[in-house]
Design a protein around this motif. Structure first.
Motif, PDB file in Angstrom:
ATOM      1  N   SER A  63       0.813  -1.006   0.276  1.00  0.00           N
ATOM      2  CA  SER A  63       0.010  -0.455   0.005  1.00  0.00           C
ATOM      3  C   SER A  63       0.795   1.518   0.281  1.00  0.00           C
ATOM      4  CB  SER A  63      -0.950   0.116   1.280  1.00  0.00           C
ATOM      5  OG  SER A  63      -1.029  -0.790   1.194  1.00  0.00           O
ATOM      6  N   ALA A  64       1.484   0.900   0.757  1.00  0.00           N
ATOM      7  CA  ALA A  64       3.112   2.399   0.685  1.00  0.00           C
ATOM      8  C   ALA A  64       3.311   2.431  -0.342  1.00  0.00           C
ATOM      9  CB  ALA A  64       3.709   2.415   1.941  1.00  0.00           C
ATOM     10  N   SER A  65       4.458   1.748  -0.984  1.00  0.00           N
ATOM     11  CA  SER A  65       4.803   1.412  -2.740  1.00  0.00           C
ATOM     12  C   SER A  65       3.936   2.525  -3.157  1.00  0.00           C
ATOM     13  CB  SER A  65       4.880   0.051  -2.675  1.00  0.00           C
ATOM     14  OG  SER A  65       5.722  -0.072  -1.503  1.00  0.00           O
ATOM     15  N   ALA A  66       2.611   1.472  -3.584  1.00  0.00           N
ATOM     16  CA  ALA A  66       1.653   2.056  -4.681  1.00  0.00           C
ATOM     17  C   ALA A  66       0.971   3.486  -4.515  1.00  0.00           C
ATOM     18  CB  ALA A  66       0.533   0.858  -4.704  1.00  0.00           C
ATOM     19  N   THR A  67       1.113   4.003  -3.390  1.00  0.00           N
ATOM     20  CA  THR A  67       0.952   5.314  -3.078  1.00  0.00           C
ATOM     21  C   THR A  67       1.708   6.312  -3.733  1.00  0.00           C
ATOM     22  OG1 THR A  67      -0.697   4.829  -0.871  1.00  0.00           O
ATOM     23  CG2 THR A  67       0.070   6.942  -1.695  1.00  0.00           C
ATOM     24  N   LEU A  68       2.833   5.960  -3.855  1.00  0.00           N
ATOM     25  CA  LEU A  68       4.118   6.560  -4.213  1.00  0.00           C
ATOM     26  C   LEU A  68       4.036   6.832  -5.068  1.00  0.00           C
ATOM     27  CD1 LEU A  68       5.991   7.307  -0.852  1.00  0.00           C
ATOM     28  CD2 LEU A  68       4.560   8.767  -1.190  1.00  0.00           C
ATOM     29  N   GLY A  69       3.709   5.280  -6.240  1.00  0.00           N
ATOM     30  CA  GLY A  69       4.138   4.915  -6.678  1.00  0.00           C
ATOM     31  C   GLY A  69       5.529   4.066  -7.416  1.00  0.00           C
TER      32      GLY A  69
ATOM     33  N   MET B 189       5.811   1.101  -8.144  1.00  0.00           N
ATOM     34  CA  MET B 189       4.807   0.099  -8.342  1.00  0.00           C
ATOM     35  C   MET B 189       5.599  -1.564  -8.824  1.00  0.00           C
ATOM     36  SD  MET B 189       2.784   1.996  -8.722  1.00  0.00           S
ATOM     37  CE  MET B 189       1.604   1.091  -9.651  1.00  0.00           C
ATOM     38  N   GLN B 190       6.947  -1.681  -9.242  1.00  0.00           N
ATOM     39  CA  GLN B 190       7.424  -3.121  -9.032  1.00  0.00           C
ATOM     40  C   GLN B 190       7.605  -3.205  -7.844  1.00  0.00           C
ATOM     41  OE1 GLN B 190      12.139  -2.480  -9.953  1.00  0.00           O
ATOM     42  NE2 GLN B 190      11.251  -4.711 -10.834  1.00  0.00           N
ATOM     43  N   LEU B 191       7.810  -2.452  -6.886  1.00  0.00           N
ATOM     44  CA  LEU B 191       7.793  -3.095  -5.603  1.00  0.00           C
ATOM     45  C   LEU B 191       6.290  -3.560  -5.101  1.00  0.00           C
ATOM     46  CD1 LEU B 191       9.753  -3.417  -2.763  1.00  0.00           C
ATOM     47  CD2 LEU B 191       9.157  -1.330  -2.039  1.00  0.00           C
ATOM     48  N   SER B 192       6.129  -2.502  -5.130  1.00  0.00           N
ATOM     49  CA  SER B 192       3.837  -2.652  -4.872  1.00  0.00           C
ATOM     50  C   SER B 192       3.438  -3.962  -5.503  1.00  0.00           C
ATOM     51  CB  SER B 192       3.024  -1.786  -5.284  1.00  0.00           C
ATOM     52  OG  SER B 192       1.798  -1.551  -4.557  1.00  0.00           O
ATOM     53  N   ASN B 193       3.538  -4.242  -6.878  1.00  0.00           N
ATOM     54  CA  ASN B 193       3.185  -5.195  -7.917  1.00  0.00           C
ATOM     55  C   ASN B 193       3.662  -6.689  -7.172  1.00  0.00           C
ATOM     56  OD1 ASN B 193       1.908  -4.215  -9.376  1.00  0.00           O
ATOM     57  ND2 ASN B 193       2.982  -3.953 -10.633  1.00  0.00           N
ATOM     58  N   LEU B 194       5.367  -6.477  -6.165  1.00  0.00           N
ATOM     59  CA  LEU B 194       6.042  -7.730  -5.636  1.00  0.00           C
ATOM     60  C   LEU B 194       5.289  -8.260  -4.379  1.00  0.00           C
ATOM     61  CD1 LEU B 194       9.549  -6.910  -7.047  1.00  0.00           C
ATOM     62  CD2 LEU B 194       8.064  -8.520  -7.246  1.00  0.00           C
ATOM     63  N   CYS B 195       4.979  -6.528  -3.855  1.00  0.00           N
ATOM     64  CA  CYS B 195       4.076  -7.140  -2.464  1.00  0.00           C
ATOM     65  C   CYS B 195       3.040  -7.567  -2.303  1.00  0.00           C
ATOM     66  CB  CYS B 195       4.299  -5.325  -1.626  1.00  0.00           C
ATOM     67  SG  CYS B 195       5.739  -5.030  -1.316  1.00  0.00           S
ATOM     68  N   ALA B 196       2.579  -7.332  -3.348  1.00  0.00           N
ATOM     69  CA  ALA B 196       1.261  -7.777  -3.758  1.00  0.00           C
ATOM     70  C   ALA B 196       1.350  -9.689  -4.164  1.00  0.00           C
ATOM     71  CB  ALA B 196      -0.020  -7.675  -5.088  1.00  0.00           C
ATOM     72  N   GLN B 197       1.921  -9.726  -4.667  1.00  0.00           N
ATOM     73  CA  GLN B 197       2.796 -11.050  -4.501  1.00  0.00           C
ATOM     74  C   GLN B 197       3.030 -11.828  -3.749  1.00  0.00           C
ATOM     75  OE1 GLN B 197       5.619 -11.865  -7.863  1.00  0.00           O
ATOM     76  NE2 GLN B 197       4.938 -10.814  -9.210  1.00  0.00           N
ATOM     77  N   ALA B 198       3.536 -11.098  -2.357  1.00  0.00           N
ATOM     78  CA  ALA B 198       4.096 -12.233  -1.467  1.00  0.00           C
ATOM     79  C   ALA B 198       2.746 -12.087  -0.638  1.00  0.00           C
ATOM     80  CB  ALA B 198       5.518 -10.956  -1.096  1.00  0.00           C
ATOM     81  N   GLU B 199       2.179 -10.728  -0.644  1.00  0.00           N
ATOM     82  CA  GLU B 199       0.394 -10.825   0.563  1.00  0.00           C
ATOM     83  C   GLU B 199      -0.264 -12.370   0.200  1.00  0.00           C
ATOM     84  OE1 GLU B 199      -2.541  -7.366   1.236  1.00  0.00           O
ATOM     85  OE2 GLU B 199      -1.427  -7.729  -0.502  1.00  0.00           O
TER      86      GLU B 199
END
Length: 127
Positions: A70-76, A78-88
């Protein structure tokens, strides 16, 4: 590194542009504060994921991945956010099979976004 040379699947500058539009004359201060907070808080979140992986704790792994996503996506970031979605998703499934590879990619993506955010932070504090 200019924003135009950054792959938008890694960093989407429109996220920070939205803050600039909303915050008006205080945008630089707000963006600088958001980026500093992200840079300060993220190592502990990544470490929490690594520890949860070592402890084979899918629930803690899921929680840490969700917060960072969530924090990653908020700040743009995107790669980190997408990887965290996979981890989640792995954490939610109750299985951490494949998680070591994802966490390794998260570490790499975090290092990349740190360099980008440090450049953004420098630009925000100069404004």
């Amino acid at each position: 590194m200019t924003e135009t040379s950054i792959d938008p699947t890694i960093f989407d500058p429109t996220a920070l542009d939205s803050f600039r539009q909303l915050a008006g004359e205080h945008a630089s201060l707000i963006i600088a504060d958001l980026l500093k907070t992200f840079l300060e808080d993220t190592p502990s979140r990544v470490n929490k994921m690594t520890e949860a992986l070592q402890d084979n704790d899918p629930e803690v792994f899921n929680d840490a991945a969700h917060a960072l996503k969530s924090a990653s996506a908020t700040l743009g970031a995107m790669q980190l956010s997408n990887l965290c979605a996979q981890a989640e998703a792995l954490g939610r499934s109750g299985s951490l099979a494949g998680a070591p590879e994802i966490v390794a990619h998260i570490h790499q993506a975090y290092e990349t976004i740190c360099r980008i955010f440090e450049t953004q932070l420098a630009a925000a504090t100069e404004a």
